[in-house]
Design a protein around this motif. Sequence first.
Motif, PDB file in Angstrom:
ATOM      1  N   GLY A   4       0.800  -1.219   0.000  1.00 25.84           N
ATOM      2  CA  GLY A   4       0.000   0.000   0.000  1.00 25.84           C
ATOM      3  C   GLY A   4       0.828   1.261   0.000  1.00 25.84           C
ATOM      4  O   GLY A   4       0.570   2.187   0.774  1.00 25.84           O
ATOM      5  N   ARG A   5       1.833   1.317  -0.885  1.00 30.35           N
ATOM      6  CA  ARG A   5       2.710   2.484  -0.915  1.00 30.35           C
ATOM      7  C   ARG A   5       3.279   2.689  -2.313  1.00 30.35           C
ATOM      8  O   ARG A   5       3.278   1.781  -3.146  1.00 30.35           O
ATOM      9  CB  ARG A   5       3.881   2.307   0.065  1.00 30.35           C
ATOM     10  N   ILE A   6       3.792   3.902  -2.530  1.00 26.61           N
ATOM     11  CA  ILE A   6       4.463   4.214  -3.794  1.00 26.61           C
ATOM     12  C   ILE A   6       5.897   3.703  -3.723  1.00 26.61           C
ATOM     13  O   ILE A   6       6.600   3.935  -2.742  1.00 26.61           O
ATOM     14  CB  ILE A   6       4.436   5.732  -4.053  1.00 26.61           C
ATOM     15  N   ARG A   7       6.323   3.029  -4.777  1.00 24.77           N
ATOM     16  CA  ARG A   7       7.690   2.536  -4.835  1.00 24.77           C
ATOM     17  C   ARG A   7       8.596   3.451  -5.667  1.00 24.77           C
ATOM     18  O   ARG A   7       9.744   3.677  -5.306  1.00 24.77           O
ATOM     19  CB  ARG A   7       7.730   1.135  -5.451  1.00 24.77           C
ATOM     20  N   LYS A   8       8.077   3.991  -6.761  1.00 26.15           N
ATOM     21  CA  LYS A   8       8.937   4.746  -7.661  1.00 26.15           C
ATOM     22  C   LYS A   8       8.112   5.698  -8.518  1.00 26.15           C
ATOM     23  O   LYS A   8       6.967   5.395  -8.859  1.00 26.15           O
ATOM     24  CB  LYS A   8       9.719   3.784  -8.579  1.00 26.15           C
ATOM     25  N   THR A   9       8.689   6.848  -8.809  1.00 26.31           N
ATOM     26  CA  THR A   9       8.113   7.769  -9.796  1.00 26.31           C
ATOM     27  C   THR A   9       9.243   8.293 -10.677  1.00 26.31           C
ATOM     28  O   THR A   9      10.382   8.444 -10.223  1.00 26.31           O
ATOM     29  CB  THR A   9       7.401   8.973  -9.142  1.00 26.31           C
ATOM     30  N   ASP A  10       8.942   8.552 -11.929  1.00 29.13           N
ATOM     31  CA  ASP A  10       9.908   9.218 -12.797  1.00 29.13           C
ATOM     32  C   ASP A  10       9.157  10.115 -13.766  1.00 29.13           C
ATOM     33  O   ASP A  10       7.977   9.883 -14.072  1.00 29.13           O
ATOM     34  CB  ASP A  10      10.801   8.216 -13.548  1.00 29.13           C
ATOM     35  N   SER A  11       9.812  11.171 -14.218  1.00 33.54           N
ATOM     36  CA  SER A  11       9.154  12.126 -15.110  1.00 33.54           C
ATOM     37  C   SER A  11      10.188  12.872 -15.936  1.00 33.54           C
ATOM     38  O   SER A  11      11.374  12.930 -15.592  1.00 33.54           O
ATOM     39  CB  SER A  11       8.315  13.135 -14.309  1.00 33.54           C
ATOM     40  N   ILE A  12       9.711  13.448 -17.030  1.00 41.70           N
ATOM     41  CA  ILE A  12      10.534  14.339 -17.856  1.00 41.70           C
ATOM     42  C   ILE A  12       9.661  15.508 -18.294  1.00 41.70           C
ATOM     43  O   ILE A  12       8.522  15.311 -18.730  1.00 41.70           O
ATOM     44  CB  ILE A  12      11.138  13.596 -19.070  1.00 41.70           C
ATOM     45  N   ALA A  13      10.182  16.705 -18.106  1.00 40.04           N
ATOM     46  CA  ALA A  13       9.416  17.912 -18.421  1.00 40.04           C
ATOM     47  C   ALA A  13      10.260  18.857 -19.267  1.00 40.04           C
ATOM     48  O   ALA A  13      11.484  18.917 -19.114  1.00 40.04           O
ATOM     49  CB  ALA A  13       8.981  18.622 -17.136  1.00 40.04           C
ATOM     50  N   LEU A  14       9.609  19.584 -20.152  1.00 32.93           N
ATOM     51  CA  LEU A  14      10.261  20.629 -20.947  1.00 32.93           C
ATOM     52  C   LEU A  14       9.641  21.966 -20.569  1.00 32.93           C
ATOM     53  O   LEU A  14       8.450  22.198 -20.797  1.00 32.93           O
ATOM     54  CB  LEU A  14      10.106  20.374 -22.441  1.00 32.93           C
ATOM     55  N   LEU A  15      10.441  22.831 -19.946  1.00 30.35           N
ATOM     56  CA  LEU A  15       9.993  24.156 -19.517  1.00 30.35           C
ATOM     57  C   LEU A  15      10.589  25.227 -20.419  1.00 30.35           C
ATOM     58  O   LEU A  15      11.764  25.144 -20.786  1.00 30.35           O
ATOM     59  CB  LEU A  15      10.418  24.416 -18.065  1.00 30.35           C
ATOM     60  N   ILE A  16       9.778  26.219 -20.753  1.00 32.03           N
ATOM     61  CA  ILE A  16      10.226  27.337 -21.577  1.00 32.03           C
ATOM     62  C   ILE A  16      10.160  28.603 -20.734  1.00 32.03           C
ATOM     63  O   ILE A  16       9.092  28.980 -20.246  1.00 32.03           O
ATOM     64  CB  ILE A  16       9.361  27.511 -22.839  1.00 32.03           C
ATOM     65  N   MET A  17      11.304  29.272 -20.552  1.00 28.78           N
ATOM     66  CA  MET A  17      11.359  30.489 -19.741  1.00 28.78           C
ATOM     67  C   MET A  17      11.831  31.669 -20.575  1.00 28.78           C
ATOM     68  O   MET A  17      12.792  31.564 -21.342  1.00 28.78           O
ATOM     69  CB  MET A  17      12.303  30.306 -18.545  1.00 28.78           C
ATOM     70  N   GLY A  18      11.161  32.794 -20.421  1.00 29.58           N
ATOM     71  CA  GLY A  18      11.642  34.053 -20.968  1.00 29.58           C
ATOM     72  C   GLY A  18      12.532  34.724 -19.945  1.00 29.58           C
ATOM     73  O   GLY A  18      12.224  34.731 -18.753  1.00 29.58           O
ATOM     74  N   LEU A  19      13.653  35.283 -20.382  1.00 26.63           N
ATOM     75  CA  LEU A  19      14.628  35.846 -19.441  1.00 26.63           C
ATOM     76  C   LEU A  19      15.216  37.133 -20.009  1.00 26.63           C
ATOM     77  O   LEU A  19      15.792  37.134 -21.098  1.00 26.63           O
ATOM     78  CB  LEU A  19      15.746  34.834 -19.189  1.00 26.63           C
ATOM     79  N   ASP A  20      15.055  38.228 -19.276  1.00 28.67           N
ATOM     80  CA  ASP A  20      15.684  39.494 -19.643  1.00 28.67           C
ATOM     81  C   ASP A  20      17.087  39.538 -19.055  1.00 28.67           C
ATOM     82  O   ASP A  20      17.258  39.586 -17.831  1.00 28.67           O
ATOM     83  CB  ASP A  20      14.863  40.684 -19.108  1.00 28.67           C
ATOM     84  N   ILE A  21      18.086  39.500 -19.927  1.00 29.83           N
ATOM     85  CA  ILE A  21      19.487  39.508 -19.490  1.00 29.83           C
ATOM     86  C   ILE A  21      20.041  40.912 -19.693  1.00 29.83           C
ATOM     87  O   ILE A  21      20.149  41.390 -20.819  1.00 29.83           O
ATOM     88  CB  ILE A  21      20.307  38.483 -20.295  1.00 29.83           C
TER      89      ILE A  21
END
Length: 320
Positions: A275-292
Motif C-alpha cells: 500500500g505504498r508508492i515505490r517509484k516515480t519518474d518524469s521528464i518535463a520541458l519548460l520554456i522560460m523568458g529571461l531578460d538579461i
Amino acid sequence: MIKKISLAVILTLSFFSAPCHSADLIYRGQEGEVRYYHTDVSVDIVTKVDDVITRNETLPHLKASTGDDKQLTTVLCTLPGDAIMREVKQLKSELTLKADDKTLPLPALKDKYVSPWQGPVTVGMTPQGAIIGLYGTEEIIAKIPFGGGKTLRQKSLLALEDDLKKSFGQMFPVFPEKDIVRGESWTYSLEDVKMPGLSPQPLDLVYTYTYLGDKLLNGSKCAVLKVKMHFDELIFDNLAPGNENFVVASIISGKPTSLRLDSFEGRLYFDYRQGRIRKTDSIALLIMGLDIPANEKQVFGYTAVLEMTVKSTTEMRLEP
C-alpha cells in the motif's frame, strides 16, 4: 446459419461479460506498525539557449540529489473508509548539487527556516490519501525563538501547516474512492506549490493520472500510472524582492519574464500489497523568458528564451 448466429451471440456475450481488470489503490498499514523509508531523489536539468547569447559556451549540466530518511508510524489504522493516522518524522536529509559533476556549495537557509518534517508530525488521512487533519505543528513552532510575538508565531504556524500539506500531497497523491479500471483517468490538484530554482512564484499544479495496468517491480506487483502535469503559463510582472534574478550560469543571469510548461510525462508505481508508492519518474520541458541586462561581459542586454529539460526520478524503499 442458426448455428453461426448462435456462436456470434455467445462470443459477443463472452466479450462484454469478460472481467475488466481493475486496481484497488489504497494506502495500507497495521495498528502500531513502524516503517523506515529511505527516499532517493535525482534531478537532471539541461538548459539550452541561443548561441549568440552564450557566445558558443556550453551551459553546465545541473544535477541535484537528495537522500531522505523518514520514520512513518501508523498509530491508528481502521477499516477502509475510515481515517488513518500516521506520524511522520524526518531522521536525516542530505542534499548534493553538481554542475558538470563538480560539487556546488549549498544555498544558505534563512535564519528561521523550518522544515515541514521537523517533527514528529501526525497526519490524518483517508485510505485514498486525502488529508483530514494535522497534529504536532504547534510543538515545532514552539521550539523556534520568535521576536515578533504571537502574531508572527500564528502566521508561521499556518505557513508550516500549508507547506506540510503540499509536501505530503506531493509524496502521497489522492486516489479515487473506488476501483479503477485499466485506461481510466482522474485529476488531482495542488495550489501555490513552491518550486525553488525553477519558478520565482508558486505554481498551481494539476495532475492527471491514468491506470495503464500492472507490472512487477523488484518482485512486487505494482499498479502503473501514467502521470501528466499542467500549469497555466505565468507572466512575471511584479516579482517580490529577492526573486528578480534567475541564474543559469556565470555568463547568464537575469529577470524571468514568463514560464510555461511545454510538455510533461511520468510514471508512478504503486505497490498493492504494501500500500505504498515505490517509484516515480518524469521528464518535463519548460520554456522560460529571461531578460538579461547589459554588464561587463556583454555590451547590450538580451531577451532570451531558455529551454530547460528536467528529468526526475524518485525511489522510496523500506529500511529494515
